[in-house]
Design a protein around this motif. Structure first.
Motif, mmCIF file in Angstrom:
data_model
loop_
_atom_site.group_PDB
_atom_site.id
_atom_site.type_symbol
_atom_site.label_atom_id
_atom_site.label_comp_id
_atom_site.label_asym_id
_atom_site.label_seq_id
_atom_site.Cartn_x
_atom_site.Cartn_y
_atom_site.Cartn_z
ATOM 1 N N SER A 150 2.206 2.601 12.798
ATOM 2 C CA SER A 150 1.669 1.237 12.697
ATOM 3 C C SER A 150 0.597 1.089 11.630
ATOM 4 N N GLN A 151 0.270 2.174 10.934
ATOM 5 C CA GLN A 151 -0.769 2.131 9.908
ATOM 6 C C GLN A 151 -0.253 1.484 8.619
ATOM 7 N N ALA A 152 -1.167 0.926 7.850
ATOM 8 C CA ALA A 152 -0.814 0.367 6.542
ATOM 9 C C ALA A 152 -0.347 1.481 5.622
ATOM 10 N N ALA A 192 2.638 -2.218 2.297
ATOM 11 C CA ALA A 192 3.210 -2.826 3.496
ATOM 12 C C ALA A 192 2.267 -2.575 4.655
ATOM 13 N N LYS A 193 2.348 -3.421 5.683
ATOM 14 C CA LYS A 193 1.394 -3.316 6.789
ATOM 15 C C LYS A 193 1.705 -2.145 7.712
ATOM 16 N N ASN A 194 2.945 -1.620 7.663
ATOM 17 C CA ASN A 194 3.283 -0.471 8.497
ATOM 18 C C ASN A 194 4.622 0.110 8.054
#
Length: 612
Positions: A145-147, A175-177
């Motif tokens: 779930s990390q950027a 990207a955000k994840n």
């Protein structure tokens, strides 16, 4: 090679400070494009435990099949932030377990072989690279779930494009994840490029490969597809969308993503019109997926599980309904005409008539079993296809909904409801949610309908449904009162050398009842030699039944008695019923989105005379 990669990774880590906006950083360097090779470096943040599982997905979204993508990885190396090697063990086909100490940052490096263009997972050559993260970039579950950031080291004349946002350089993306990364493939290389705007949203088209396409026309027509898609669903689920087109040879197909799609077609497959329509329909299909699958999808697939099958009884909706909407959208956009539209549905019905598996497997069962598709000569006799069955169910539901609501609502309103209430961030939708949507749209309970046609193998009632929109289905050859017939055996053959070989036998057909099986080599009929070129002609010229077939089976000669049946020879069509009413015409227009065609004026006497 391990030493070289380790040194390269250590140098990269020493020189490059972590980007403030990203917690997981990827670097992809094309090392040998002619041999389809690249080097991947990944920087993970500090870990909290004594091991970290680094994984390559075993399938990619949009293709419900285990692909074992880790098979393309070699020279795996792991170090900590100080460049110290970390021991690791490969624990399954897609997992590398790295031994760590709490607080360690982890650096991963490996070589990847990228030559799976047809799988649409990864492909590198001297003109481009197509990089789907599922086939090239590993992840670690604690950081999913990390950027993330991605930096490419490409030839200087290449241009990189993706549905992801641009990063700090020409070949950088963010990207955000990982879920966004894996659903935003990168196309980098030499392309023809077009861009246009629809309601303040940027739509892009990147074409790799030479062929008989007209890029400007493609862009104009894709704009119509995009505009009609917005009308169908009410709003876009993206800010920018990228169509990636591969004009190439030896592969074909397409895959949807959250804000992009990749479409592969023969470089000579964009003309004439029939071929171009195939491309446009495919583009419409993938664009509809932006909503149906990417914005909302069955709850069993939220979130995606990348290391195992994602079973669901609703994939017929995710894929087959999209096949249905591709036809409707393409018609409403004015890219195919009404006759072409009707022809596609008539063909679908004719194919369905010759699929005995519809009595063996339900749409729900087919969805669940799509991961273990029967395939081969048994498929048509033992199963149904999620695309074709889902398309026909969508069509049937659309007509029934319009009938129940007197044309006020249609099947698209069911999908609008799912988009509004069951997006991925809300957990997706269940079978009960779909029935709720149907009741919301029509005011009626669909439980019995669902049980009969979705959960079971009830015959879809097109005989009753089609007249509601003023249509009837028939196979027509010439004038209706002069229907031609032909012999029907029920086999399909392929040409191999001197004699045709049976590759499939339709259940309960004359060939099936006679005992013909897949693999039989057809040698002779009533003592006359059969060749691939004239197999049908010779059978029909005999004009007598039964026929004594001579076949080779397991290299042994044997005789089989075959009694072909007769069937109408001609083309499947959807035609207007006799004395169609205004109500039926209106319901038809509600369904198709185009007016019932005006009656052609009677030919004048002078015109008739001139024809003579």
């Amino acid at each position: 090679m391990k030493k070289t990669l380790l040194s390269s990774l250590a140098l990269t880590c020493a020189l490059a400070a972590p980007a403030a906006f990203a917690d997981v950083q990827y670097q992809i360097k094309i090392t040998n494009p002619a041999q389809h090779l690249a080097e991947v470096n990944i920087d993970f943040p500090a870990v909290s435990g004594k091991s970290l599982d680094v994984q390559m997905p075993i399938w990619r979204t949009g293709r419900y099949e285990i692909l074992n993508l880790g098979k393309n990885v070699r020279q795996f190396v792991a170090t900590n932030g100080k460049g110290k090697p970390l021991s690791f063990m490969k624990t399954d086909k897609g997992t590398w377990q790295v031994k760590t100490q709490p607080g360690d940052t982890v650096k991963i490096s490996y070589e990847v072989y990228a030559n799976a263009l047809g799988e649409r997972t990864q492909h590198i050559d001297d003109t481009h690279a197509y990089l789907d993260a599922s086939g090239i970039l590993m992840y670690a579950a604690p950081f999913r779930s990390q950027a993330i950031s991605v930096k490419l080291d490409m030839p200087s004349n290449w241009i990189s494009r993706s549905g992801m946002d641009k990063g700090s350089c020409d070949h950088c993306f963010v990207a955000k994840n990982y879920d966004v990364l894996i659903d935003s493939p990168i196309e980098t290389g030499e392309h023809e490029f077009h861009s246009f705007d629809v309601d303040g949203h940027t739509i892009e088209l990147a074409i790799w490969g030479r062929g008989n396409y007209d890029g400007k026309k493609m862009a104009i027509d894709l704009k119509k597809v995009v505009e009609e898609g917005r009308k169908m669903f009410g709003a876009f689920p993206f800010k920018r969308y990228l169509f990636i087109v591969h004009a190439t040879d030896g592969v074909g197909g397409a895959t949807e993503h959250i804000n992009s799609t990749v479409i592969q077609k023969s470089r000579w497959g964009f003309a004439p019109r029939k071929e171009y329509l195939s491309f446009i329909r495919t583009a419409a299909h993938e664009f509809v997926h932006t909503w149906n699958v990417k914005a909302y999808r069955p709850k069993e697939m939220v979130p995606y599980e990348y290391q195992k099958e994602n079973y669901s009884r609703l994939i017929w909706m995710a894929e087959g309904n999209t096949s249905y909407f591709e036809e409707v959208l393409t018609l409403r956009a004015g890219l195919q005409n009404r006759d072409e539209f009707m022809e596609e549905f008539a063909k679908a019905l004719q194919a369905y008539e010759h699929q005995p598996g519809r009595f063996q497997q339900s749409a729900a069962e087919s969805s669940f079993d799509t991961w273990i598709d029967a395939g081969g000569e048994r498929a048509r006799n033992a199963s149904v296809n999620i695309y074709s069955k889902g398309m026909l169910l969508g069509w049937a539901m659309d007509i029934e909904i319009r009938h129940q609501t007197k044309g006020a609502k249609g099947f698209e309103h069911v999908h609008q409801y799912l988009y509004q209430h069951h997006t991925v961030d809300k957990g997706g939708y269940s079978e009960a949610d779909v029935r709720t949507a149907l009741k919301h749209v029509t005011g009626n309970d669909w439980s019995a309908w669902w049980a009969k046609y979705v959960d079971s193998t009830g015959e879809i009632p097109f005989t009753n449904l089609l007249p509601q929109v003023g249509l009837r289905y028939l196979v027509e050859g010439g004038k209706e009162d002069e229907q031609k017939e032909e012999w029907f055996t029920g086999w399909r053959t392929r040409d191999t050398g001197d004699h045709p070989v049976v590759i499939e036998v339709e259940r309960d057909s004359p060939a099936w009842k006679a005992g013909v099986v897949a693999g039989d080599t057809l040698v002779a009929a009533n003592g006359l030699r059969l060749t691939p070129k004239d197999i049908n002609d010779k059978l029909w010229l005999l004009q007598q039944t039964p026929i004594k077939l001579t076949v080779f089976r397991r290299d042994e000669l044997r005789e089989i008695t075959l009694t072909p049946s007769r069937q109408v020879k001609g083309k499947a069509k959807l035609k207007a019923i006799d004395a169609v009413t205004e109500e039926q015409k209106a319901l038809n227009a509600s369904w198709t989105g185009v007016a019932w065609p005006a009656a052609k004026p009677a030919a004048s006497a002078s015109a008739e005379k001139s024809k003579e």
